[in-house]
Design a protein around this motif. Sequence first.
Motif, PDB file in Angstrom:
ATOM      1  N   LEU A   9       4.673  -2.702   1.799  1.00  0.00           N
ATOM      2  CA  LEU A   9       3.784  -3.817   1.478  1.00  0.00           C
ATOM      3  C   LEU A   9       3.194  -3.557   0.098  1.00  0.00           C
ATOM      4  O   LEU A   9       2.555  -2.525  -0.135  1.00  0.00           O
ATOM      5  CB  LEU A   9       2.672  -3.946   2.525  1.00  0.00           C
ATOM      6  N   ILE A  10       3.420  -4.507  -0.811  1.00  0.00           N
ATOM      7  CA  ILE A  10       3.054  -4.319  -2.216  1.00  0.00           C
ATOM      8  C   ILE A  10       1.927  -5.258  -2.601  1.00  0.00           C
ATOM      9  O   ILE A  10       2.053  -6.487  -2.467  1.00  0.00           O
ATOM     10  CB  ILE A  10       4.281  -4.562  -3.127  1.00  0.00           C
ATOM     11  N   LEU A  45       2.003   0.021  -1.350  1.00  0.00           N
ATOM     12  CA  LEU A  45       2.148   0.337  -2.762  1.00  0.00           C
ATOM     13  C   LEU A  45       1.208  -0.551  -3.568  1.00  0.00           C
ATOM     14  O   LEU A  45       1.004  -1.721  -3.221  1.00  0.00           O
ATOM     15  CB  LEU A  45       3.585   0.089  -3.242  1.00  0.00           C
ATOM     16  N   VAL A  46       0.660   0.002  -4.641  1.00  0.00           N
ATOM     17  CA  VAL A  46      -0.181  -0.764  -5.554  1.00  0.00           C
ATOM     18  C   VAL A  46       0.518  -0.800  -6.912  1.00  0.00           C
ATOM     19  O   VAL A  46       0.633   0.235  -7.582  1.00  0.00           O
ATOM     20  CB  VAL A  46      -1.586  -0.158  -5.709  1.00  0.00           C
ATOM     21  N   ALA A  47       1.018  -1.960  -7.283  1.00  0.00           N
ATOM     22  CA  ALA A  47       1.639  -2.126  -8.592  1.00  0.00           C
ATOM     23  C   ALA A  47       0.519  -2.253  -9.616  1.00  0.00           C
ATOM     24  O   ALA A  47      -0.120  -3.285  -9.736  1.00  0.00           O
ATOM     25  CB  ALA A  47       2.526  -3.370  -8.601  1.00  0.00           C
ATOM     26  N   VAL A  68       1.979   2.663  -8.194  1.00  0.00           N
ATOM     27  CA  VAL A  68       3.200   2.547  -8.984  1.00  0.00           C
ATOM     28  C   VAL A  68       2.783   2.132 -10.394  1.00  0.00           C
ATOM     29  O   VAL A  68       2.194   1.061 -10.588  1.00  0.00           O
ATOM     30  CB  VAL A  68       4.165   1.502  -8.390  1.00  0.00           C
ATOM     31  N   ALA A  69       3.034   2.980 -11.364  1.00  0.00           N
ATOM     32  CA  ALA A  69       2.621   2.703 -12.739  1.00  0.00           C
ATOM     33  C   ALA A  69       3.400   1.522 -13.306  1.00  0.00           C
ATOM     34  O   ALA A  69       4.623   1.563 -13.428  1.00  0.00           O
ATOM     35  CB  ALA A  69       2.823   3.938 -13.600  1.00  0.00           C
ATOM     36  N   ASP A  76       5.961 -10.557 -13.088  1.00  0.00           N
ATOM     37  CA  ASP A  76       7.217 -10.412 -12.348  1.00  0.00           C
ATOM     38  C   ASP A  76       7.852  -9.045 -12.549  1.00  0.00           C
ATOM     39  O   ASP A  76       8.435  -8.477 -11.619  1.00  0.00           O
ATOM     40  CB  ASP A  76       8.203 -11.504 -12.770  1.00  0.00           C
ATOM     41  N   ALA A  77       7.752  -8.510 -13.762  1.00  0.00           N
ATOM     42  CA  ALA A  77       8.328  -7.186 -14.022  1.00  0.00           C
ATOM     43  C   ALA A  77       7.653  -6.126 -13.164  1.00  0.00           C
ATOM     44  O   ALA A  77       8.296  -5.176 -12.705  1.00  0.00           O
ATOM     45  CB  ALA A  77       8.198  -6.840 -15.499  1.00  0.00           C
ATOM     46  N   ALA A  78       6.352  -6.287 -12.913  1.00  0.00           N
ATOM     47  CA  ALA A  78       5.636  -5.343 -12.054  1.00  0.00           C
ATOM     48  C   ALA A  78       6.150  -5.421 -10.621  1.00  0.00           C
ATOM     49  O   ALA A  78       6.267  -4.402  -9.937  1.00  0.00           O
ATOM     50  CB  ALA A  78       4.138  -5.636 -12.099  1.00  0.00           C
ATOM     51  N   LYS A  79       6.459  -6.616 -10.153  1.00  0.00           N
ATOM     52  CA  LYS A  79       7.007  -6.756  -8.803  1.00  0.00           C
ATOM     53  C   LYS A  79       8.376  -6.088  -8.708  1.00  0.00           C
ATOM     54  O   LYS A  79       8.703  -5.437  -7.704  1.00  0.00           O
ATOM     55  CB  LYS A  79       7.082  -8.235  -8.425  1.00  0.00           C
TER      56      LYS A  79
END
Length: 310
Positions: A9-10, A45-47, A68-69, A76-79
């Motif tokens: 789960l992000i 996870l924490v983007a 997650v760095a 969208d790139a972070a996802k």
Amino acid sequence: MTIDCEFSLITESYNLTEGTALASFREAIRRALTEVDREGGGEVLVADVAGGDAVAAVIAEFPDARRVACDGLSYDAAKNRAAEAARGRYVVYLDGDCAPEPGWLAALMGALREGRSEAVCGYTTYRGGYWAKLQSLLDFGFLMPAEAGPAGCYPCNNWAAVRENLLKFPISVDVDLRCSCYVHAQEMIRDERPIHLVPDARVLHDLPPFFQERFRRGADLVAVCWVDPTLPEAKYLDWGWAAVPAFYSKNVRMDWRRLRRCRKELEMSQAGAALAAALIPLIRMADIVGLVRAVRETKQVLKRRQKTAY
């Protein structure tokens, strides 16, 4: 591909870059952990796009959440980055400005487990009374009526997918959009792998700042046509400034159709719906600012895309 759990789960810190308070971010992580504890078999996870010591300190309060760095990445790139870092068979996205209603995660996971689709989305609306319902119609009307089946677009704040497939067909990031959920959904439809709506997977979204959101939505009406020239509305791009009233009137008519069809779903009385019909053209006028900006940039953007294609 390593699979250590059933799902990941992000959530994210991107909304901090747009003015969300740290207290809300902290609550978003807590909600995510609560959902995972209730369902079992997952990780959180924490983007982290926002970065910084203050954000890191909040994440550190939750040892069961993994950072997650994603410093400086787009929404969208972070996802995509978080999906790469995930250890679950499935990835589930819940943005920090969204609160799930009871049964949300179970509904999404149930649809994936049953193999109804390799990607599913839930039903997102704004939190609040009449004004929130009206804004939900304008911004999430593509989910209405709330019926199970293929979705032409999905709420980027409330969806899930088989991780292996998502890594093969990631969210498009080379686009002039804050969020390319519509582009991604259309790509999957053309590939005969549509995302399916799970109407029982409901979340309540915080109301965003009115003018900021309306200006962005207006610009996106044009930008999706830059990205996908097969859309019927893409012909407007050849009309110059006449594209502005064309986009505006098309969306007002679409809002009115959805209002007639989904009045009861929105829990609006006949009087409330009549008022909404009168307000829609006025609210959509705020979109014109974004429309004008995007139409003004159209020739430059299309030339740049043409050069990139070659």
